[in-house]
Structures are given as C-alpha cells and as structure tokens.
Scaffold this active site. Structure first.
Site, PDB file in Angstrom:
ATOM      1  N   ARG A 115       5.177   6.870 -21.578  1.00 47.18           N
ATOM      2  CA  ARG A 115       6.252   7.867 -21.463  1.00 47.18           C
ATOM      3  C   ARG A 115       6.670   8.326 -22.854  1.00 47.18           C
ATOM      4  NH1 ARG A 115       9.189   4.770 -16.473  1.00 47.18           N
ATOM      5  NH2 ARG A 115       8.185   6.016 -14.855  1.00 47.18           N
TER       6      ARG A 115
ATOM      7  N   ASN B 152       9.662  -4.530  -9.043  1.00 49.11           N
ATOM      8  CA  ASN B 152      10.880  -4.659  -9.856  1.00 49.11           C
ATOM      9  C   ASN B 152      11.916  -5.559  -9.207  1.00 49.11           C
ATOM     10  OD1 ASN B 152      10.587  -3.108 -12.238  1.00 49.11           O
ATOM     11  ND2 ASN B 152      10.651  -1.224 -11.018  1.00 49.11           N
TER      12      ASN B 152
ATOM     13  N   ARG C 144      17.048  -1.120 -11.602  1.00 45.52           N
ATOM     14  CA  ARG C 144      15.948  -1.982 -11.133  1.00 45.52           C
ATOM     15  C   ARG C 144      16.498  -3.332 -10.693  1.00 45.52           C
ATOM     16  NH1 ARG C 144      14.117   0.693 -15.778  1.00 45.52           N
ATOM     17  NH2 ARG C 144      12.240   1.940 -15.501  1.00 45.52           N
TER      18      ARG C 144
ATOM     19  N   ALA D 139       0.844  -1.208   0.000  1.00 46.97           N
ATOM     20  CA  ALA D 139       0.000   0.000   0.000  1.00 46.97           C
ATOM     21  C   ALA D 139       0.872   1.248   0.000  1.00 46.97           C
ATOM     22  CB  ALA D 139      -0.936  -0.014   1.206  1.00 46.97           C
ATOM     23  N   GLY D 140       2.021   1.134  -0.637  1.00 44.29           N
ATOM     24  CA  GLY D 140       2.917   2.297  -0.752  1.00 44.29           C
ATOM     25  C   GLY D 140       2.449   3.210  -1.870  1.00 44.29           C
TER      26      GLY D 140
ATOM     27  N   ARG E 266      13.430   1.910  -6.233  1.00 47.06           N
ATOM     28  CA  ARG E 266      14.823   2.332  -6.459  1.00 47.06           C
ATOM     29  C   ARG E 266      15.154   3.610  -5.710  1.00 47.06           C
ATOM     30  NH1 ARG E 266      16.303   2.841 -12.615  1.00 47.06           N
ATOM     31  NH2 ARG E 266      14.089   3.137 -13.057  1.00 47.06           N
TER      32      ARG E 266
ATOM     33  N   HIS F 156      11.874  -4.662 -18.888  1.00 55.22           N
ATOM     34  CA  HIS F 156      11.665  -3.359 -18.246  1.00 55.22           C
ATOM     35  C   HIS F 156      12.978  -2.911 -17.608  1.00 55.22           C
ATOM     36  CE1 HIS F 156       9.506  -0.091 -16.540  1.00 55.22           C
ATOM     37  NE2 HIS F 156       9.602  -0.505 -15.293  1.00 55.22           N
TER      38      HIS F 156
ATOM     39  N   ASN G  85      13.525  -8.031  -3.180  1.00 53.97           N
ATOM     40  CA  ASN G  85      12.129  -8.078  -3.612  1.00 53.97           C
ATOM     41  C   ASN G  85      11.652  -9.497  -3.911  1.00 53.97           C
ATOM     42  OD1 ASN G  85      11.815  -5.421  -3.170  1.00 53.97           O
ATOM     43  ND2 ASN G  85      11.848  -4.776  -5.305  1.00 53.97           N
TER      44      ASN G  85
HETATM   45  N1  LIG Z   1       6.929  -2.204 -13.190  1.00 53.13           N
HETATM   46  C1  LIG Z   1       6.869  -0.884 -13.144  1.00 53.13           C
HETATM   47  O1  LIG Z   1       6.601  -0.244 -14.137  1.00 53.13           O
HETATM   48  C2  LIG Z   1       7.123  -0.179 -11.836  1.00 53.13           C
HETATM   49  C3  LIG Z   1       6.902   1.200 -11.724  1.00 53.13           C
HETATM   50  C4  LIG Z   1       7.068   1.810 -10.478  1.00 53.13           C
HETATM   51  C5  LIG Z   1       7.493   1.067  -9.380  1.00 53.13           C
HETATM   52  N2  LIG Z   1       7.734  -0.258  -9.556  1.00 53.13           N
HETATM   53  C6  LIG Z   1       8.170  -1.087  -8.436  1.00 53.13           C
HETATM   54  O2  LIG Z   1       7.076  -1.304  -7.574  1.00 53.13           O
HETATM   55  C7  LIG Z   1       7.549  -1.551  -6.246  1.00 53.13           C
HETATM   56  C8  LIG Z   1       6.820  -0.649  -5.270  1.00 53.13           C
HETATM   57  O3  LIG Z   1       7.106   0.702  -5.524  1.00 53.13           O
HETATM   58  P1  LIG Z   1       6.450   1.839  -4.628  1.00 53.13           P
HETATM   59  O4  LIG Z   1       6.862   3.126  -5.216  1.00 53.13           O
HETATM   60  O5  LIG Z   1       5.019   1.553  -4.389  1.00 53.13           O
HETATM   61  O6  LIG Z   1       7.249   1.604  -3.246  1.00 53.13           O
HETATM   62  P2  LIG Z   1       6.783   2.014  -1.765  1.00 53.13           P
HETATM   63  O7  LIG Z   1       7.981   1.872  -0.901  1.00 53.13           O
HETATM   64  O8  LIG Z   1       6.071   3.309  -1.794  1.00 53.13           O
HETATM   65  O9  LIG Z   1       5.716   0.886  -1.406  1.00 53.13           O
HETATM   66  C9  LIG Z   1       6.046  -0.445  -1.221  1.00 53.13           C
HETATM   67  C10 LIG Z   1       5.186  -0.967  -0.111  1.00 53.13           C
HETATM   68  O10 LIG Z   1       5.400  -2.370   0.012  1.00 53.13           O
HETATM   69  C11 LIG Z   1       5.266  -2.685   1.375  1.00 53.13           C
HETATM   70  N3  LIG Z   1       5.837  -3.975   1.664  1.00 53.13           N
HETATM   71  C12 LIG Z   1       7.152  -4.296   1.785  1.00 53.13           C
HETATM   72  N4  LIG Z   1       7.259  -5.601   2.076  1.00 53.13           N
HETATM   73  C13 LIG Z   1       6.005  -6.111   2.133  1.00 53.13           C
HETATM   74  C14 LIG Z   1       5.486  -7.390   2.383  1.00 53.13           C
HETATM   75  N5  LIG Z   1       6.288  -8.433   2.651  1.00 53.13           N
HETATM   76  N6  LIG Z   1       4.138  -7.538   2.352  1.00 53.13           N
HETATM   77  C15 LIG Z   1       3.328  -6.515   2.109  1.00 53.13           C
HETATM   78  N7  LIG Z   1       3.771  -5.262   1.842  1.00 53.13           N
HETATM   79  C16 LIG Z   1       5.088  -5.073   1.867  1.00 53.13           C
HETATM   80  C17 LIG Z   1       5.970  -1.548   2.091  1.00 53.13           C
HETATM   81  O11 LIG Z   1       5.597  -1.466   3.452  1.00 53.13           O
HETATM   82  C18 LIG Z   1       5.500  -0.360   1.263  1.00 53.13           C
HETATM   83  O12 LIG Z   1       4.341   0.250   1.809  1.00 53.13           O
HETATM   84  C19 LIG Z   1       9.069  -1.327  -6.309  1.00 53.13           C
HETATM   85  O13 LIG Z   1       9.731  -2.551  -6.483  1.00 53.13           O
HETATM   86  C20 LIG Z   1       9.234  -0.473  -7.561  1.00 53.13           C
HETATM   87  O14 LIG Z   1      10.525  -0.606  -8.138  1.00 53.13           O
HETATM   88  C21 LIG Z   1       7.554  -0.888 -10.744  1.00 53.13           C
END
Ligand SMILES: NC(=O)c1ccc[n+]([C@@H]2O[C@H](COP(=O)([O-])OP(=O)(O)OC[C@H]3O[C@@H](n4cnc5c(N)ncnc54)[C@H](O)[C@@H]3O)[C@@H](O)[C@H]2O)c1
Length: 307
Positions: free
Chosen positions: A151, A120, A88, A10-11, A82, A175, A95
């Site tokens: 983008r 990622n 990534r 829920a980030g 990141r 990606h 992760n």
């Molecule tokens: N594929 C894409 O296009 C893309 C784009 C943006 C971000 N991402 C990836 O998405 C992921 C999340 O990014 P974000 O900006 O939301 O990060 P964020 O830090 O804002 O949110 C991540 C959330 O995951 C939670 N979390 C961690 N471990 C957990 C677990 N075991 N169980 C449940 N929740 C858990 C954390 O408490 C946090 O709230 C990252 O790996 C980022 O690189 C991918």
C-alpha cells in the site's frame, strides 16, 4: 502437482488467494468453507478458468477437513471481516474460535504443514494458531507486512510517478493503526523516502498507509480488501514452496528480536522451505523504535485477552 496448499475460508480473501496461486501454477489447491457449496463452486469456477491461461493445477472445494490432508501449507482466512467503523481488534473473540477450530482440524491431518495466517486481528490470530498447533514457531507466519508495504509503495508511486519496481517500502509492527511505516529505510531506487519527499507529503503517505485497510472498508461498505491481501499471501506461499529465501515483512514469533518476546509482530523475515528462516533486525531511529514499542503494546494487549 506434488505440492498442496489448503485455504481455510473460501470468502473474498480465500478465493482470491486461490486465484493468484493457481496463476503461479505451484501447487494443487483445496478450498474449505463452512457454507455449503461456496468452496466447491468457487473451486470449480477457478478450475474451469485454468485452460484459458494454460495452467495445470487441481482446485477442489469442500466442507470437510479431510480434503486438506497432507498439505504443505495451510492458509487460514476463515473468519469475519471488518464492517465500516470497526477496528481489526473488534473481531478478536469471534475469530479466535474460528481460527482455533481450523488449526485443530488441519494440524492433525497435515502435521508437517506450514501455516500462513490472514484472519484478523492478525498478530493475535497467528499467536493463537501457534499455541493450538503446538509446532515450532518457524512454521507459523502471519501476513500483514507485504500488504501494508505494498500500500505504501502504491501511494509513493502515485505521488512521484515512478515505477512501483523502483519503490521499496517496509512497514513493520502490528497489523493495526499503530503499524510503523519506515521512512529512512524505505527508498526510491536507493534514495531514502525522507530525502525524496517533503515531510508533509511523507506524513500524508504514512498516515494513509496506516489507515489503508480502513479506507477500503469504508469504500466497499461490506467486507474488506482482498486483491492485495491475497496476492501478499500468494507471494509468501511461493517463497516457501520454492525455497526462495525471500525477505519480506511478515508477522513472526519473536524471541528477543527487537526487544520483544513471546508475541507475533511484523518484522522482516526470510522465507524458505522451513518457513521463517531468519528474522532481520533493522537499525531504527529513536522515533521508529518508540513507535514500534507502542505498536507492540497494542498487540500484547490483544494477545493477553486470549490467554
Ligand atoms: N491480515 C490481513 O492483511 C488481512 C487482509 C484482509 C482481510 N483479513 C481478514 O481475513 C478474514 C477473512 O476476510 P474475507 O474478506 O475473506 O472475509 P469473507 O467473509 O469474504 O470470508 C470469510 C469466509 O470464512 C468462512 N468461515 C467462517 N467461519 C468458518 C469456519 N469455522 N470454517 C471455515 N470457514 C469459515 C465464511 O463462510 C466465509 O466464506 C477476516 O478476518 C479479515 O479481517 C486480513
């Protein structure tokens, strides 16, 4: 609502996905996070926003996986984002453990769910999710291509001053920085990009697209992009739930398409009720085919580290 989407993490991306989805009013939404209160607080805040826009969906937050039971779709965003200077791929091992647990806990409560992976390094995490869930590959899809293509569309629109609705871009491959923005198939109202833009302007846009995620990371300094990744997930979820048969670039499990096997890779896919209904093979130039090969090598390397 008789449909349910659970979002693990829920980030920034998870809560923004919930926001874009709630606006579409297509499913009840459950947010799950390990941090006490974050999923509950964001869910309640979003629930309290919905009367203003007249949308009737339930949004709940929890620290427990039981809340996800019988989901139609599970979106996985849990994990570390990141930091400036990181690729990534630097997120791989941390992760992997988070994604493994999220899939183990959700698949037993929602054995029919379709998975949309965002965490990622994307293609490797989608691969891991498939192995852990042990479900047909059509039911695991990684989000990357809609974002990377959006983008590119934004950059072309800025360059040409044309509506984004006229701009169709396709970014294939992994990606990562080796992703492959296609310049002949991508077009502005039917005119191929390489016919409408000079080669140096086009090269600049291609390069900026490849580094688009890093550009945001270096501006934000803490965390990575979330509006665009989240709306891309929402589009995938909508297409699946509404059985729209929408064709979008996304990371899918390949079994010979584009000459690749047993890996997730960004390709054009058709999304419907059963997940990936079809993988479309574009005709590619020699140069594009070569670039895809390089991108595939980078993805395969990551996947092999997980085995
Ligand atoms: N594929 C894409 O296009 C893309 C784009 C943006 C971000 N991402 C990836 O998405 C992921 C999340 O990014 P974000 O900006 O939301 O990060 P964020 O830090 O804002 O949110 C991540 C959330 O995951 C939670 N979390 C961690 N471990 C957990 C677990 N075991 N169980 C449940 N929740 C858990 C954390 O408490 C946090 O709230 C990252 O790996 C980022 O690189 C991918």
């Amino acid at each position: 609502m008789d449909r349910k989407v659970s979002i693990i993490g829920a980030g920034m991306t998870g809560s923004t996905t919930a926001h874009w989805l709630a606006e579409r009013e297509i499913a009840d939404i459950v947010l799950v996070d390990i941090i006490e209160g974050i999923a509950q607080g964001k869910a309640l805040d979003l629930q309290e926003a919905l009367p203003v826009i007249g949308k009737d969906v339930r949004v709940t937050g929890s620290n427990e996986y039981d809340a996800t039971a019988e989901s139609d779709i599970v979106v996985i965003t849990a994990g570390l984002p990141r930091k400036p200077g990181m690729s990534r791929d630097d997120l791989l091992f941390a992760n992997a453990e988070i994604v493994r647990k999220a899939v183990e806990e959700t698949i037993k409560r929602s054995p029919e769910a379709i998975y949309v992976i965002l965490t990622n390094p994307l293609d490797a995490m989608a691969f891991l999710a498939l192995k852990v869930a042990n479900i047909p590959p059509q039911r695991v899809i990684g989000q990357a291509g809609i974002l990377d293509s959006a983008r590119m569309r934004a950059f072309v629109a800025m360059e040409l001053g044309v509506s984004v609705e006229n701009i169709h871009c396709y970014v294939l491959g992994g990606h990562g920085d080796e992703m492959v923005p296609l310049t002949q198939i991508s077009n502005v109202a039917g005119i191929p990009l390489n016919k409408i833009l000079s080669s140096d302007r086009l090269e600049t846009i291609v390069d900026r697209t490849r580094k688009g995620g890093g550009e945001i990371v270096s501006l934000l300094k803490t965390g990575s992009a979330y509006y665009a990744p989240a709306v891309a997930v929402a589009q995938m979820v909508e297409s699946i739930l509404k059985n729209k048969h929408l064709i979008v670039p996304a990371s899918a499990y390949l079994q010979g398409e584009y000459g690749l096997r047993e890996m997730f890779f960004g390709v054009p896919v058709q999304l419907g009720r059963n997940g990936v209904e079809r993988i479309i093979e574009y005709p590619l130039s020699e140069e594009e085919a070569q670039a895809l090969k390089l991108s595939a090598q980078a993805v395969a390397e990551n996947i092999s580290k997980l085995k």
